[in-house]
Write a protein that holds these residues in place. Structure first.
Motif, mmCIF file in Angstrom:
data_model
loop_
_atom_site.group_PDB
_atom_site.id
_atom_site.type_symbol
_atom_site.label_atom_id
_atom_site.label_comp_id
_atom_site.label_asym_id
_atom_site.label_seq_id
_atom_site.Cartn_x
_atom_site.Cartn_y
_atom_site.Cartn_z
ATOM 1 N N LEU A 1 99.587 32.353 -55.723
ATOM 2 C CA LEU A 1 99.658 31.062 -56.372
ATOM 3 C C LEU A 1 98.331 30.467 -56.470
ATOM 4 O O LEU A 1 97.935 29.739 -57.290
ATOM 5 N N CYS A 2 97.432 30.637 -55.161
ATOM 6 C CA CYS A 2 96.117 29.867 -55.179
ATOM 7 C C CYS A 2 95.160 30.300 -56.177
ATOM 8 O O CYS A 2 94.477 29.781 -56.792
ATOM 9 N N ILE B 1 101.377 33.143 -51.541
ATOM 10 C CA ILE B 1 100.720 31.977 -51.397
ATOM 11 C C ILE B 1 99.275 32.200 -52.153
ATOM 12 O O ILE B 1 98.736 31.599 -52.830
ATOM 13 N N TRP C 1 95.843 31.693 -59.109
ATOM 14 C CA TRP C 1 96.429 31.373 -60.329
ATOM 15 C C TRP C 1 95.921 29.930 -60.470
ATOM 16 O O TRP C 1 95.478 29.451 -61.585
#
Lengths: 275, 255
Positions: B21-22, B18, B24
């Motif tokens: 992803l954040c 997570i 990115w």
């Protein structure tokens, strides 16, 4: 009839008064509809008569030949990768921002862990107030305040997600089993320890499930955020519509549709496993 | 113990994914924490400027009347159109077995189509105005209402229908006296709930030219008349809260 049964039964209306009441209600509803139809200038006849204009629009959107399809899918579709990724990024950051900001609000807005009843009332009211304004209106406001672009979208989704998550999570917190909480308190645990070891383990799976749900909602919202200028694929859609590039717009809508359906499906599966 | 360690490791892995992803995503949209930090006072300042402009309260209320009308007409279109779809989609009615599957898929497909996009379409083909907004809301509502209606129909108690059939009633009579009285209050309660959602959408639809208070709000936003924005928001909050409250009260009495 005994006095008890008359007290518990609803006040009886005579058949004539009941009829009159229905008549008044019927007239009121008819009046509201007449006013609404006038205000919106809604006319079913015109809608049907001009329906061919809508069909014409659809005809212009759907590519007619195989070559056009092929051209769109090979030349235009790849160009959409970046805006679609941005849409997902906006939804992700909005959800993450909401998840982080909602935690303190949840602690204030749950009856069983709130530091003070007055704080509880204020936090709950704030939550409800934020949720009365739709996420896209926040987006339009942020676009006016900080400018066109994905940042406005992220801010809008963050604000709205915070309130939605806080509402869902505070309901979960209020429903926790009080046993472990009392046990920790009885053993001399601080309120931080009560939260950490009593509340959090019970609420965490539900909270993640709520986060996924909000992510789904945010993905849907972020596909259209661009229509008000807040970044993502919607901005591309608006551009294509304003340039009358209807075939390109059609590709965007088609892919958006498939994406939303796919994400609903996957998120639904994950949520089933979580709870 | 190994089970605990394994679940802890899995949790750490999910958290790492997570976070990656954040990060990115933040890089993707060029999110700059420092810029946000600097911009935050400006945003707070703008919200502070949104003190409702008294002169604009009445125009905002008038525009809200139009928005309410859009939501009402739209919900009614959706609620009426959803009934036949729902009877097709209900698995216990079964006109043709394939129809149930098709009905469900159709209602799902309509639901996945954002109403703002529908609004853009209808504005493009019928011209800007409240009628386009009402149509967009109506078409979009069919999806959810048909699905919920189908669920209601599937939960109907078959007893009364069987009794009427045994007494020699026609199919129309069975529908009128056994099915309709059972489903109608729930249909109306569901439509009321949808009306709450649609009022929120109707506020937004003005942003793409489909009438109502959104049009006023959009103009105020483009001209940076924050006092007018404040007046609009005040009216929206009041109307949405009042409708939520009233609709919840009515629904409690209906079901």
């Amino acid at each position: 009839m005994t006095p008890r049964s008359t007290a518990s039964a609803p006040r009886e209306l005579g058949p004539r008064r009941l009829k009159l009441l229905w008549l008044i209600a019927g007239i009121a509803v008819a009046l509201v509809y007449a006013l609404s139809a006038r205000a919106t200038e809604f006319n079913l006849w015109i809608v049907l008569r001009d329906g061919d204009m809508f069909l014409q629009l659809i005809r212009e959107m759907v590519p007619s030949t195989k070559e056009r399809w092929l051209h769109l899918l090979t030349h235009y579709l790849p160009r959409l990768k970046q805006p679609f990724l941005q849409t997902a990024q906006i939804a992700m950051l909005g959800t993450a921002g909401g998840a982080v900001l909602s935690v303190p609000l949840v602690l204030l807005a749950s009856r069983n862990v709130t530091p003070h009843p007055a704080v509880y009332v204020i936090a709950k009211a704030l939550m409800n107030l934020i949720r009365t304004i739709p996420d896209l209106l926040y987006a339009a406001i942020f676009v006016a305040a900080v400018g066109v672009g994905p940042l406005s979208g992220v801010l809008a989704l963050t604000v709205f997600s915070t309130a939605v998550l806080a509402k869902l999570a505070s309901e979960s917190v209020e429903a926790v089993d009080p046993g472990p909480l009392e046990a920790i308190r009885a053993a001399g645990g601080t309120s931080l320890q009560v939260l950490r070891h009593g509340v959090a383990p019970q609420v965490a799976p539900l909270f993640w499930s709520h986060c996924l749900y909000v992510f789904e909602v945010n993905i849907r919202a972020s596909t259209v955020l661009g229509l008000v200028g807040a970044g993502g694929i919607g901005q591309q859609l608006q551009l294509m519509l304003s340039l009358f590039q209807y075939e390109n717009a059609f590709v965007i809508i088609l892919v958006t549709f498939l994406l939303v359906v796919a994400i609903d499906f996957v998120a639904g599966r994950i949520r089933e496993r979580l709870v | 113990m190994s089970g605990l360690a394994r679940s802890a490791a899995r949790r750490a892995a999910v958290a790492a994914v997570i976070i990656v992803l954040c990060v990115w995503a933040a890089q993707g949209i060029r999110l700059d924490i420092q810029r946000i930090g600097r911009g935050l006072p400006a945003i707070v300042n703008i919200f502070a400027l949104m003190v409702p402009d008294r002169q604009w309260l009445w125009p905002a209320i008038e525009a809200m009347g139009e928005t309410l009308a859009i939501a009402l007409i739209g919900t009614t279109i959706g609620a009426l159109a959803a009934v036949p779809v729902a009877f097709l989609a209900a698995r216990n009615v079964v006109v043709y077995r394939a129809a149930a599957a098709v009905g469900r898929q159709v209602s799902n497909a309509i639901r996945a189509f954002p109403e703002l996009v529908l609004g853009v379409f209808f504005v493009a083909s019928y011209g800007p105005g409240a009628a386009a907004g009402a149509l967009a809301i109506g078409v979009h509502s069919i999806g959810m209402l048909a699905r919920l209606y189908a669920d209601i129909i599937e939960n109907v108690d078959p007893g009364p229908a069987e009794a009427l059939l045994a007494a020699g009633a026609t199919r129309l009579q069975v529908f009128r006296f056994a099915i309709l009285p059972q489903v109608l209050p729930e249909f109306i309660a569901t439509a009321l709930y949808r009306f709450e959602i649609n009022l929120r959408s109707a506020n937004v639809l003005g942003l793409v030219g489909a009438g109502g208070i959104g049009v006023v709000l959009l103009q105020a936003l483009t001209l940076r008349r924050w006092g007018v924005v404040g007046a609009c928001l005040l009216v929206i909050i009041a109307a949405v809260s009042a409708v939520d409250y009233g609709s919840a009260w009515l629904r409690r009495r209906l079901v």
